[in-house]
Write an enzyme that holds these catalytic residues in place. Structure first.
Site, PDB file in Angstrom:
ATOM      1  N   HIS A 214      -2.947   1.059   2.510  1.00  0.00           N
ATOM      2  CA  HIS A 214      -3.023   2.224   1.702  1.00  0.00           C
ATOM      3  C   HIS A 214      -4.447   2.353   1.230  1.00  0.00           C
ATOM      4  O   HIS A 214      -5.031   1.571   0.416  1.00  0.00           O
ATOM      5  CB  HIS A 214      -2.162   1.802   0.446  1.00  0.00           C
ATOM      6  CG  HIS A 214      -1.682   2.978  -0.204  1.00  0.00           C
ATOM      7  ND1 HIS A 214      -0.753   3.141  -1.219  1.00  0.00           N
ATOM      8  CD2 HIS A 214      -2.198   4.264  -0.358  1.00  0.00           C
ATOM      9  CE1 HIS A 214      -0.551   4.103  -1.738  1.00  0.00           C
ATOM     10  NE2 HIS A 214      -1.459   4.914  -1.149  1.00  0.00           N
TER      11      HIS A 214
ATOM     12  N   GLY B  26       4.300  -6.629   2.410  1.00  0.00           N
ATOM     13  CA  GLY B  26       2.853  -6.934   2.067  1.00  0.00           C
ATOM     14  C   GLY B  26       2.980  -8.112   1.211  1.00  0.00           C
ATOM     15  O   GLY B  26       2.484  -9.193   1.382  1.00  0.00           O
TER      16      GLY B  26
ATOM     17  N   ARG C 240      -6.034   4.508  -1.383  1.00  0.00           N
ATOM     18  CA  ARG C 240      -5.620   5.205  -2.512  1.00  0.00           C
ATOM     19  C   ARG C 240      -6.787   5.987  -3.052  1.00  0.00           C
ATOM     20  O   ARG C 240      -7.729   5.822  -2.757  1.00  0.00           O
ATOM     21  CB  ARG C 240      -5.421   4.253  -3.796  1.00  0.00           C
ATOM     22  CG  ARG C 240      -3.856   3.714  -3.600  1.00  0.00           C
ATOM     23  CD  ARG C 240      -3.579   2.885  -4.793  1.00  0.00           C
ATOM     24  NE  ARG C 240      -2.319   2.359  -4.977  1.00  0.00           N
ATOM     25  CZ  ARG C 240      -1.044   2.982  -5.478  1.00  0.00           C
ATOM     26  NH1 ARG C 240      -1.370   4.078  -6.208  1.00  0.00           N
ATOM     27  NH2 ARG C 240      -0.171   2.502  -5.207  1.00  0.00           N
TER      28      ARG C 240
ATOM     29  N   THR D 115       2.090  -0.278  -8.236  1.00  0.00           N
ATOM     30  CA  THR D 115       2.505  -0.296  -6.890  1.00  0.00           C
ATOM     31  C   THR D 115       3.536   1.171  -6.879  1.00  0.00           C
ATOM     32  O   THR D 115       3.820   1.726  -7.869  1.00  0.00           O
ATOM     33  CB  THR D 115       3.104  -1.430  -6.355  1.00  0.00           C
ATOM     34  OG1 THR D 115       3.429  -1.332  -5.045  1.00  0.00           O
ATOM     35  CG2 THR D 115       4.577  -1.594  -7.449  1.00  0.00           C
ATOM     36  N   THR D 116       3.727   1.530  -5.452  1.00  0.00           N
ATOM     37  CA  THR D 116       4.447   2.713  -5.337  1.00  0.00           C
ATOM     38  C   THR D 116       5.906   2.464  -5.842  1.00  0.00           C
ATOM     39  O   THR D 116       6.489   1.486  -5.749  1.00  0.00           O
ATOM     40  CB  THR D 116       4.323   2.981  -3.651  1.00  0.00           C
ATOM     41  OG1 THR D 116       3.243   3.056  -3.295  1.00  0.00           O
ATOM     42  CG2 THR D 116       5.159   4.450  -3.518  1.00  0.00           C
TER      43      THR D 116
ATOM     44  N   ARG E 182     -12.650  -9.893  -8.689  1.00  0.00           N
ATOM     45  CA  ARG E 182     -14.051 -10.224  -9.034  1.00  0.00           C
ATOM     46  C   ARG E 182     -15.175  -9.376  -8.605  1.00  0.00           C
ATOM     47  O   ARG E 182     -16.474  -9.755  -8.598  1.00  0.00           O
ATOM     48  CB  ARG E 182     -14.236 -11.804  -8.531  1.00  0.00           C
ATOM     49  CG  ARG E 182     -13.535 -12.984  -9.092  1.00  0.00           C
ATOM     50  CD  ARG E 182     -13.995 -12.830 -10.555  1.00  0.00           C
ATOM     51  NE  ARG E 182     -13.153 -14.130 -11.196  1.00  0.00           N
ATOM     52  CZ  ARG E 182     -13.480 -15.260 -11.233  1.00  0.00           C
ATOM     53  NH1 ARG E 182     -14.661 -16.000 -10.421  1.00  0.00           N
ATOM     54  NH2 ARG E 182     -12.912 -16.304 -11.848  1.00  0.00           N
TER      55      ARG E 182
ATOM     56  N   HIS F 232       9.124  -2.243   1.002  1.00  0.00           N
ATOM     57  CA  HIS F 232       8.976  -2.452  -0.663  1.00  0.00           C
ATOM     58  C   HIS F 232       9.814  -3.398  -1.403  1.00  0.00           C
ATOM     59  O   HIS F 232      10.887  -3.066  -1.405  1.00  0.00           O
ATOM     60  CB  HIS F 232       8.977  -1.014  -1.523  1.00  0.00           C
ATOM     61  CG  HIS F 232       8.317  -0.873  -2.498  1.00  0.00           C
ATOM     62  ND1 HIS F 232       6.898  -0.575  -2.587  1.00  0.00           N
ATOM     63  CD2 HIS F 232       8.700  -0.982  -3.585  1.00  0.00           C
ATOM     64  CE1 HIS F 232       6.347  -0.694  -3.545  1.00  0.00           C
ATOM     65  NE2 HIS F 232       7.247  -0.873  -4.677  1.00  0.00           N
ATOM     66  N   GLY F 233       9.061  -4.451  -1.876  1.00  0.00           N
ATOM     67  CA  GLY F 233       9.672  -5.292  -2.602  1.00  0.00           C
ATOM     68  C   GLY F 233      10.386  -6.422  -1.596  1.00  0.00           C
ATOM     69  O   GLY F 233      11.081  -7.476  -2.239  1.00  0.00           O
TER      70      GLY F 233
ATOM     71  N   GLU G 155      10.210   6.036   6.188  1.00  0.00           N
ATOM     72  CA  GLU G 155      10.237   4.455   6.068  1.00  0.00           C
ATOM     73  C   GLU G 155      11.131   4.645   4.644  1.00  0.00           C
ATOM     74  O   GLU G 155      10.681   5.259   3.513  1.00  0.00           O
ATOM     75  CB  GLU G 155       8.875   3.987   5.623  1.00  0.00           C
ATOM     76  CG  GLU G 155       8.830   2.482   5.203  1.00  0.00           C
ATOM     77  CD  GLU G 155       7.619   1.912   4.840  1.00  0.00           C
ATOM     78  OE1 GLU G 155       7.292   0.877   4.323  1.00  0.00           O
ATOM     79  OE2 GLU G 155       6.660   2.692   5.559  1.00  0.00           O
TER      80      GLU G 155
ATOM     81  N   ARG H 121      -8.609   1.708  -5.575  1.00  0.00           N
ATOM     82  CA  ARG H 121      -8.578   0.419  -6.203  1.00  0.00           C
ATOM     83  C   ARG H 121      -8.616  -0.952  -5.529  1.00  0.00           C
ATOM     84  O   ARG H 121      -8.736  -1.912  -5.952  1.00  0.00           O
ATOM     85  CB  ARG H 121      -7.267   0.533  -7.064  1.00  0.00           C
ATOM     86  CG  ARG H 121      -5.977   0.341  -6.494  1.00  0.00           C
ATOM     87  CD  ARG H 121      -4.523   0.300  -7.286  1.00  0.00           C
ATOM     88  NE  ARG H 121      -4.435   1.469  -7.931  1.00  0.00           N
ATOM     89  CZ  ARG H 121      -3.517   1.813  -8.651  1.00  0.00           C
ATOM     90  NH1 ARG H 121      -2.500   1.205  -8.616  1.00  0.00           N
ATOM     91  NH2 ARG H 121      -3.260   3.128  -9.227  1.00  0.00           N
ATOM     92  N   HIS H 122      -8.138  -0.820  -4.378  1.00  0.00           N
ATOM     93  CA  HIS H 122      -8.101  -2.034  -3.485  1.00  0.00           C
ATOM     94  C   HIS H 122      -8.822  -1.690  -2.152  1.00  0.00           C
ATOM     95  O   HIS H 122     -10.317  -1.868  -1.982  1.00  0.00           O
ATOM     96  CB  HIS H 122      -6.748  -2.586  -3.365  1.00  0.00           C
ATOM     97  CG  HIS H 122      -5.710  -1.804  -3.169  1.00  0.00           C
ATOM     98  ND1 HIS H 122      -5.607  -0.821  -2.222  1.00  0.00           N
ATOM     99  CD2 HIS H 122      -4.460  -1.825  -3.837  1.00  0.00           C
ATOM    100  CE1 HIS H 122      -4.434  -0.231  -2.137  1.00  0.00           C
ATOM    101  NE2 HIS H 122      -3.812  -0.672  -3.391  1.00  0.00           N
TER     102      HIS H 122
ATOM    103  N   GLU I 131      -1.209   4.295   5.161  1.00  0.00           N
ATOM    104  CA  GLU I 131      -0.374   4.627   3.999  1.00  0.00           C
ATOM    105  C   GLU I 131      -1.460   5.778   3.075  1.00  0.00           C
ATOM    106  O   GLU I 131      -2.548   5.218   2.768  1.00  0.00           O
ATOM    107  CB  GLU I 131      -0.100   3.765   3.130  1.00  0.00           C
ATOM    108  CG  GLU I 131       1.043   2.969   3.602  1.00  0.00           C
ATOM    109  CD  GLU I 131       1.915   2.046   2.711  1.00  0.00           C
ATOM    110  OE1 GLU I 131       2.889   1.457   3.094  1.00  0.00           O
ATOM    111  OE2 GLU I 131       1.059   1.616   1.801  1.00  0.00           O
TER     112      GLU I 131
ATOM    113  N   ASN J 253       1.180  -5.534   5.510  1.00  0.00           N
ATOM    114  CA  ASN J 253       0.280  -4.847   4.578  1.00  0.00           C
ATOM    115  C   ASN J 253      -0.864  -5.854   3.975  1.00  0.00           C
ATOM    116  O   ASN J 253      -0.330  -7.035   3.284  1.00  0.00           O
ATOM    117  CB  ASN J 253       1.027  -4.211   3.491  1.00  0.00           C
ATOM    118  CG  ASN J 253       0.236  -3.227   2.612  1.00  0.00           C
ATOM    119  OD1 ASN J 253      -0.860  -3.445   2.307  1.00  0.00           O
ATOM    120  ND2 ASN J 253       0.859  -2.051   2.411  1.00  0.00           N
TER     121      ASN J 253
END
Length: 247
Positions: A42, A212, A44, A99-100, A17, A190-191, A150, A48-49, A69, A6
């Site tokens: 992902h 990720g 969103r 995060t999710t 920045r 995840h994690g 998943e 946001r990213h 995603e 990811n």
């Protein structure tokens, strides 16, 4: 066992920045070259990213497999059908979350999923659903026509005691076996990090891991190519060892 990398966090660093670097597309190239089996990003709703321009350029660049995603919304379905990633993973989404936080509640939106999943599949896109290791949710995924699931490994990854770790690991094993028996391709993520991933990689019913944050964190110290290669080695070695031991 496949490894999906990811690249969202490269866009997160860039957005801190509001500049043009680091470019997540550059991370895609390096991850592909380092042996990643797929690229995950992902898009969103609040952008946001990863943004729409990132997604379009990643689609043009990725040499392995693109897993997009996305929240199950009309807007995202339209974008996916235009971009045509190999896979979409339907995830729950809250604007206030960092995060999710868990798997999608398939039962709550089953009629809508039954409407959009055939549309995505007709466009040649495989559909995965991000769910908790819950037999009821997995059963619903099979019934609505998903290609894969998943499994959310966040609770396992955040477990504090050995007893909690073993309990969550057992839930994931049972869920993975049920998913595979139901005819679903089984992924997990995840994690997961360089330490806790080995126990998940030993579960033979899981065919793919998507990671990720841990890889990007490691990459900040040793470089992305090395970070990906190290994770690939751990995942494949643990899976192959478990495969040998099962014979």
């Amino acid at each position: 066992m496949r490894l999906g990398v990811n690249v969202d966090h490269y866009a997160t660093i860039r957005q801190a920045r509001r500049t043009y670097e680091p470019d997540p597309v550059a991370a895609v190239i390096l991850a592909d070259l380092a042996g990643a089996d797929g690229i995950v990003c992902h898009l969103r709703e609040d952008r946001r990213h990863i943004n729409d321009n990132d997604l379009a350029r990643i689609r043009q660049t990725v040499k392995s497999v693109l897993n997009m995603e996305m929240a199950p919304t009309d807007e995202m379905v339209k974008i996916a059908m235009a971009v045509k990633p190999e896979i979409v993973t339907l995830v729950p989404e809250k604007r206030e979350e960092v995060t999710t936080e868990g798997g999608l509640n398939v039962t709550n939106i089953k009629p809508y999923l039954q409407e959009i999943i055939p549309r995505l599949k007709q466009a040649g896109i495989q559909v995965s659903v991000f769910v908790d290791p819950d037999i009821r949710q997995i059963k619903e995924c099979a019934l609505i026509g998903a290609d894969s699931i998943e499994l959310h490994t966040g609770t396992y990854s955040n477990a504090k005691s050995s007893a909690q770790v073993l309990d969550e690991l057992n839930k994931i094993k049972v869920a993975a076996a049920f998913g595979k028996k139901s005819g679903l391709f089984v992924a997990a993520g995840h994690g997961l990090n360089y330490h806790n991933v080995k126990y998940i990689a030993q579960i033979l019913d899981i065919e793919e891991l998507n990671i990720g944050h841990s890889i990007v964190a490691r990459a900040s110290l040793v470089g992305l190519e090395r970070a990906v290669k190290e994770m690939v080695e751990i995942v494949k070695n643990e899976y192959n060892l478990s495969l040998i031991m099962s014979r």
